[in-house]
Design an enzyme around this catalytic site. Structure first.
Site, PDB file in Angstrom:
ATOM      1  N   ASP A   1       4.581  12.970 -11.373  1.00  0.00           N
ATOM      2  CA  ASP A   1       4.546  12.289 -10.082  1.00  0.00           C
ATOM      3  C   ASP A   1       3.614  11.088 -10.152  1.00  0.00           C
ATOM      4  O   ASP A   1       2.414  11.239 -10.379  1.00  0.00           O
ATOM      5  CB  ASP A   1       4.047  13.257  -9.002  1.00  0.00           C
ATOM      6  CG  ASP A   1       3.929  12.590  -7.643  1.00  0.00           C
ATOM      7  OD1 ASP A   1       4.944  12.547  -6.932  1.00  0.00           O
ATOM      8  OD2 ASP A   1       2.835  12.099  -7.311  1.00  0.00           O
TER       9      ASP A   1
ATOM     10  N   TYR B   1      -0.244   3.380  -7.989  1.00  0.00           N
ATOM     11  CA  TYR B   1      -1.113   3.919  -9.041  1.00  0.00           C
ATOM     12  C   TYR B   1      -1.203   2.977 -10.244  1.00  0.00           C
ATOM     13  O   TYR B   1      -2.068   3.143 -11.095  1.00  0.00           O
ATOM     14  CB  TYR B   1      -0.613   5.273  -9.531  1.00  0.00           C
ATOM     15  CG  TYR B   1      -0.480   6.350  -8.482  1.00  0.00           C
ATOM     16  CD1 TYR B   1      -0.972   6.194  -7.187  1.00  0.00           C
ATOM     17  CD2 TYR B   1       0.156   7.546  -8.791  1.00  0.00           C
ATOM     18  CE1 TYR B   1      -0.822   7.188  -6.236  1.00  0.00           C
ATOM     19  CE2 TYR B   1       0.305   8.550  -7.850  1.00  0.00           C
ATOM     20  CZ  TYR B   1      -0.178   8.364  -6.578  1.00  0.00           C
ATOM     21  OH  TYR B   1      -0.020   9.358  -5.647  1.00  0.00           O
TER      22      TYR B   1
ATOM     23  N   LYS C   1       6.861   6.156  -5.880  1.00  0.00           N
ATOM     24  CA  LYS C   1       6.768   5.917  -4.440  1.00  0.00           C
ATOM     25  C   LYS C   1       6.551   4.439  -4.163  1.00  0.00           C
ATOM     26  O   LYS C   1       5.980   3.731  -4.986  1.00  0.00           O
ATOM     27  CB  LYS C   1       5.583   6.697  -3.845  1.00  0.00           C
ATOM     28  CG  LYS C   1       5.427   8.125  -4.326  1.00  0.00           C
ATOM     29  CD  LYS C   1       4.174   8.756  -3.755  1.00  0.00           C
ATOM     30  CE  LYS C   1       3.842  10.050  -4.455  1.00  0.00           C
ATOM     31  NZ  LYS C   1       3.285   9.848  -5.807  1.00  0.00           N
TER      32      LYS C   1
ATOM     33  N   HIS D   1       5.918   6.178   0.433  1.00  0.00           N
ATOM     34  CA  HIS D   1       4.592   6.720   0.141  1.00  0.00           C
ATOM     35  C   HIS D   1       3.811   7.105   1.401  1.00  0.00           C
ATOM     36  O   HIS D   1       3.015   8.052   1.386  1.00  0.00           O
ATOM     37  CB  HIS D   1       3.796   5.691  -0.665  1.00  0.00           C
ATOM     38  CG  HIS D   1       2.654   6.258  -1.441  1.00  0.00           C
ATOM     39  ND1 HIS D   1       2.157   5.675  -2.569  1.00  0.00           N
ATOM     40  CD2 HIS D   1       1.898   7.365  -1.256  1.00  0.00           C
ATOM     41  CE1 HIS D   1       1.154   6.378  -3.045  1.00  0.00           C
ATOM     42  NE2 HIS D   1       0.974   7.411  -2.261  1.00  0.00           N
TER      43      HIS D   1
END
Length: 259
Positions: free
Chosen positions: A30, A35, A60, A93
């Site tokens: 994930d 990120y 996301k 998200h």
């Protein structure tokens, strides 16, 4: 979808962590555009040499980039960074963009699914009001809602809604971001000869959630997956269930009440 996955938020050795996780037996990773490690996830998978079809990849799109054209572009950018032909699950998200942009983003992801770029569409940090927004718009309900879940923050009405509408519940921060000093965790861990992290992951699995523990340490990555040869009994589960503090127990942003 596998029943447990590796989260890679704030993981600065993502490529190596994904490599170690796949070697240990994980088959769900994930990540998210925010990120900034989608490329490293792809590299970790290729380094292990596992077939793409054997690994479930989630990413996301954060609210900063919500909207129809920007979402379609984001999907293409994710595919480019991963160096994949498709993404298994693409999530919205967070719900901060407002109704209009949320629905435009959801429509874009549905269209990307129809185009074969993603396999399933979901959401993250969505409250009941956000899920009702999708239902009232006449769209197919999301496959997944990924929310903060652990014994201190159980979000019971939201979980019940998801189950009623056959939405899989993924649990992020199942280890309370390392804040595992609750004596009940230690008591149950000692009883089973396990560590508190394994107890929390086992609780999540037995509740029917898909936990996404994260770690960059190979030994922790492996031990977080070593949870399938024991079970918590009814008394253990009741003790953990009794620790719910509602929203006050959250350890992250948990924006399920956003407008």
């Amino acid at each position: 979808m596998p029943v447990i996955g590796l989260g890679v938020y704030r993981n600065y050795t993502t490529r190596d962590s994904v490599f170690e996780a796949l070697r240990a037996g994980y088959r769900l990773v994930d990540t998210a555009q925010a990120y900034k490690n989608e490329a490293h996830v792809g590299q970790g998978l290729r380094n292990e040499g596992i077939s793409r079809s054997d690994v479930f990849i989630t990413t996301k799109i954060i609210s900063k980039f919500h909207g129809y054209p920007s979402t379609m572009q984001a999907v293409d950018e994710s595919l480019e960074r991963f160096q994949f032909q498709y993404i298994d699950l693409y999530l919205i998200h967070d719900p901060y963009a407002g109704t209009k942009r949320r629905l435009a983003t959801y429509k874009a992801l549905q269209d990307a699914k129809a185009a074969g770029k993603i396999r399933s569409v979901g959401v993250s940090n969505y409250g009941i009001q956000h899920l009702e927004e999708i239902r009232n718009a006449g769209y197919e309900m999301p496959a997944v809602n990924q929310i903060e879940l652990h014994p201190h923050c159980q979000q019971r009405p939201l979980v019940a809604y998801c189950r009623e509408h056959e939405i899989v519940v993924q649990a992020y921060s199942p280890l309370l971001q390392g804040k595992m000093d609750d004596p009940v965790f230690s008591e149950i861990a000692e009883k089973h000869g396990r560590d508190p992290a394994q107890i929390l992951i086992r609780w999540s699995l037995q509740k029917g959630f898909v936990p996404l523990p994260k770690s960059a340490r190979p030994e922790r990555i492996r031990s977080n997956l070593d949870v399938f040869d024991f079970e918590l009994d009814d008394r253990d589960m009741l003790k953990l269930d009794s620790l719910n503090r509602g929203k006050e127990g959250a350890v992250t942003w948990n924006p399920v009440d956003a407008g």
